[in-house]
Motif scaffolding. Structure first.
Motif, PDB file in Angstrom:
ATOM      1  N   MET A 107       0.818  -1.217   0.000  1.00  0.00           N
ATOM      2  CA  MET A 107       0.000   0.000   0.000  1.00  0.00           C
ATOM      3  C   MET A 107       0.852   1.267   0.000  1.00  0.00           C
ATOM      4  SD  MET A 107      -3.200  -0.918   2.465  1.00  0.00           S
ATOM      5  CE  MET A 107      -2.231  -1.573   3.803  1.00  0.00           C
ATOM      6  N   GLY A 108       0.498   2.192  -0.871  1.00  0.00           N
ATOM      7  CA  GLY A 108       1.122   3.502  -0.852  1.00  0.00           C
ATOM      8  C   GLY A 108       2.232   3.693  -1.878  1.00  0.00           C
ATOM      9  N   ILE A 109       2.500   4.957  -2.154  1.00  0.00           N
ATOM     10  CA  ILE A 109       3.484   5.361  -3.159  1.00  0.00           C
ATOM     11  C   ILE A 109       4.879   4.762  -2.907  1.00  0.00           C
ATOM     12  CG2 ILE A 109       4.785   7.409  -3.937  1.00  0.00           C
ATOM     13  CD1 ILE A 109       2.070   8.912  -3.990  1.00  0.00           C
ATOM     14  N   PRO A 110       5.429   4.853  -1.704  1.00  0.00           N
ATOM     15  CA  PRO A 110       6.790   4.309  -1.530  1.00  0.00           C
ATOM     16  C   PRO A 110       6.848   2.807  -1.795  1.00  0.00           C
ATOM     17  CG  PRO A 110       6.233   5.805   0.269  1.00  0.00           C
ATOM     18  CD  PRO A 110       4.963   5.562  -0.482  1.00  0.00           C
ATOM     19  N   SER A 111       5.837   2.075  -1.358  1.00  0.00           N
ATOM     20  CA  SER A 111       5.851   0.625  -1.520  1.00  0.00           C
ATOM     21  C   SER A 111       5.777   0.228  -2.996  1.00  0.00           C
ATOM     22  CB  SER A 111       4.695   0.001  -0.725  1.00  0.00           C
ATOM     23  OG  SER A 111       4.763  -1.399  -0.749  1.00  0.00           O
ATOM     24  N   SER A 123       6.614   2.114  -5.450  1.00  0.00           N
ATOM     25  CA  SER A 123       7.776   2.686  -6.129  1.00  0.00           C
ATOM     26  C   SER A 123       8.981   1.742  -6.066  1.00  0.00           C
ATOM     27  CB  SER A 123       8.092   4.051  -5.505  1.00  0.00           C
ATOM     28  OG  SER A 123       9.454   4.343  -5.544  1.00  0.00           O
ATOM     29  N   ILE A 124       9.216   1.122  -4.913  1.00  0.00           N
ATOM     30  CA  ILE A 124      10.319   0.154  -4.783  1.00  0.00           C
ATOM     31  C   ILE A 124      10.088  -0.997  -5.771  1.00  0.00           C
ATOM     32  CG2 ILE A 124      11.431  -1.542  -3.266  1.00  0.00           C
ATOM     33  CD1 ILE A 124      10.716   0.275  -0.889  1.00  0.00           C
ATOM     34  N   LEU A 129       8.304  -1.025  -8.501  1.00  0.00           N
ATOM     35  CA  LEU A 129       8.409  -0.598  -9.905  1.00  0.00           C
ATOM     36  C   LEU A 129       9.862  -0.436 -10.351  1.00  0.00           C
ATOM     37  CD1 LEU A 129       5.467   1.972 -10.223  1.00  0.00           C
ATOM     38  CD2 LEU A 129       5.650  -0.265 -11.351  1.00  0.00           C
ATOM     39  N   HIS A 130      10.699   0.140  -9.502  1.00  0.00           N
ATOM     40  CA  HIS A 130      12.122   0.251  -9.857  1.00  0.00           C
ATOM     41  C   HIS A 130      12.686  -1.133 -10.206  1.00  0.00           C
ATOM     42  CE1 HIS A 130      13.722   4.342  -9.366  1.00  0.00           C
ATOM     43  NE2 HIS A 130      12.763   4.527  -8.462  1.00  0.00           N
ATOM     44  N   GLN A 178       8.608  14.040  -7.107  1.00  0.00           N
ATOM     45  CA  GLN A 178       9.612  13.055  -6.703  1.00  0.00           C
ATOM     46  C   GLN A 178      10.787  13.760  -6.041  1.00  0.00           C
ATOM     47  OE1 GLN A 178       9.947   9.487  -7.210  1.00  0.00           O
ATOM     48  NE2 GLN A 178      11.733   9.855  -5.912  1.00  0.00           N
ATOM     49  N   TYR A 199      -1.202  10.346  -0.028  1.00  0.00           N
ATOM     50  CA  TYR A 199      -0.169   9.677   0.773  1.00  0.00           C
ATOM     51  C   TYR A 199      -0.744   9.063   2.041  1.00  0.00           C
ATOM     52  CZ  TYR A 199       3.756  11.392  -1.977  1.00  0.00           C
ATOM     53  OH  TYR A 199       4.660  11.604  -2.982  1.00  0.00           O
ATOM     54  N   MET A 239      -4.028   5.207  -3.604  1.00  0.00           N
ATOM     55  CA  MET A 239      -2.768   5.647  -3.002  1.00  0.00           C
ATOM     56  C   MET A 239      -1.498   5.303  -3.794  1.00  0.00           C
ATOM     57  SD  MET A 239      -3.773   4.922   1.005  1.00  0.00           S
ATOM     58  CE  MET A 239      -2.266   5.666   1.629  1.00  0.00           C
TER      59      MET A 239
END
Lengths: 317, 317
Positions: free
Chosen positions: B116-120, B122-123, B125-126, B175, B217, B255
């Motif tokens: 859940m959430g942008i940081p999670s 994002s990791i 996706l990288h 970002q 967020y 989110m």
């Protein structure tokens, strides 16, 4: 420290009302008490479906961490360390009805996973704080145990956070409320921090230090990594940033501490952040530790917190 | 659409190099190719430990969603819908060595959870984008299937996102890169959006619409909920905010969409966001659907994406 754990935790459910002058968990929401039912959706718990005071009223310690497997391992470890009578196989995931988080209770210790990043831990904290409020818990200490990237310190060092800072090294958390940004303090309880540090000294060969922890929204670009799918800066810029962080007092980087400290502070929970470092970011970006070393490092914050809890409960020699 | 799926996907591993003029996944990181090894830490995969082209070279569709259980269910559903020969019990979590994310592959469809959430996300996706790059995948379509809160629409409506906006209704993602803020576009592929909408019309009694999706967020204060541990605004302020969002074209709130659209856009992945709404936020804040209704709603985006993939593969009647 103001909080003292009674010798018998089992008596706490019935005589909860005798706690006069104790520090209760406070929610800061005038609407909550008028709600007929409160569904803690992401924990799969609720005030009508569960007897929260009976289930959680005796909780004194809450330990949170990102990985569900690691938090289960911690719960089993605490169960052993506390010498509880219950069989190990009876320690079940209380949130088994959802896969968002997992939760275990071993005596007065509640263990919960929170996933990765500020939004993920924030959802869990809103629902956990309401749970502790509904269960009328008091004198609760909450500790985040996690992994992190170190700056200028050897991998395997345990960092006890004195203050959480954002990407700009500021000791604050910016919370969007509707379309406003509110700035919240990320200060931590100094006495708890020192108590943990003193506790660490009792463990032989246990490298610990107190330092600032930087909390970012991103693992790659936001932490200056050169190994993400996107990277628009040079190695020099990366090192310059990390060295400036070091000068500002930052010793490790993770992704949850600012919102954790801000929310716990507002709700009257004494909070600490204890993270082991898996690499020195001045040397590298990739985590390439052998599996057994990784497992060993991850156990160190658990060992410290177990010792701390046993000391608080008067179970240490 | 430019991408055409060859009749036999199994042939793609060997003749990958014959793909002239195809759209490859691009990483935008000059350091990546000089790395001796790339450890995709949170996926428990790596370029030295795994033959990524052999494992993933034929991937044409990537489906991502928050919940690991839901994504496993989707993988099993796709396996059935594609009529694959492999036994269902052979569909194993490729990331079983870690509990951060789960991943399943069924023919040309890769399914991954993102928390859940942008940081999670994002990791994930990288590391996913690097995986697709290392595996030399081409013409990949990526779709986020999720749950969301609706604004002014009936619960159970499927929203296909035309543009992802932030808490201020702006079509952008901010970002943090080192200590700078870079603004990225959150535009989505219009043709893919329309293709999905047309596909939805073929399913009887399937309530779908195209609209803006707001990405926050935070689930409680950031989405104007009155039922969090913290709430400092009135019911009127909440409604005013949500109505302004509606006027700005927002039909649902989740989110992850802004960072998802921004990163996929930069890396040449055609992306779509398809979320079902679980409640109408103008009416309430709590998700109190009966379990069977919740399960049914969550299947709708899966049904649409399955139809879309089957159509693309020429498997529809």
């Amino acid at each position: 420290m103001a909080s003292v754990i009674p010798a018998s935790n089992s008596s706490m459910r019935s005589d909860r009302n005798t706690y006069v002058g104790k520090r209760f968990v406070h929610v800061k929401n005038p609407y909550l008490d008028s709600m007929d039912e409160d569904i803690l959706y992401h924990l799969d718990l609720g005030t009508k479906t569960h007897n929260l005071p009976a289930m959680f009223g005796d909780v004194k310690f809450v330990c949170v961490g990102g990985s569900p497997n690691r938090m289960k391992a911690f719960a089993l470890f605490m169960h052993k360390e506390l010498g509880l009578e219950e069989a190990e196989e009876d320690i079940k995931d209380i949130c088994a009805g959802t896969d968002r988080y997992c939760m275990y209770k071993t005596g007065p210790v509640l263990t919960i996973s929170h996933g990765m990043g500020i939004p993920s831990i924030s959802i869990m904290l809103h629902e956990l704080i309401k749970l502790l409020h509904h269960a009328r818990c008091c004198d609760v200490t909450i500790i985040r145990i996690g992994t992190s990237g170190g700056i200028g310190i050897a991998p395997g060092t345990v960092v006890i956070t004195d203050i959480a800072v954002d990407s700009f090294f500021k000791p604050q958390f910016e919370q969007a409320i509707l379309d406003n940004i509110v700035t919240r303090s990320t200060e931590l309880d100094k006495e708890l921090c020192e108590e943990l540090f003193n506790c660490s000294k009792e463990i032989p060969n246990f490298p610990t230090l107190i330092g600032h922890t930087m909390c970012t929204y991103d693992f790659y670009e936001g932490q200056g990594r050169l190994d993400g799918a996107l990277c628009s800066f040079s190695r020099e810029k990366k090192l310059d940033y990390l060295k400036r962080a070091y000068k500002a007092g930052v010793r490790n980087i993770e992704m949850e501490s600012t919102v954790f400290t801000a929310m716990c502070g507002l709700c009257g929970l004494k909070a600490a952040v204890v993270c082991v470092t898996l690499l020195n970011r001045l040397d590298c970006d990739q985590i390439n530790l052998p599996h057994d070393v990784l497992v060993e490092y991850q156990q160190w914050p658990q060992l410290l917190i177990s010792n701390f809890i046993r000391r608080r409960l008067g179970l240490c020699d």
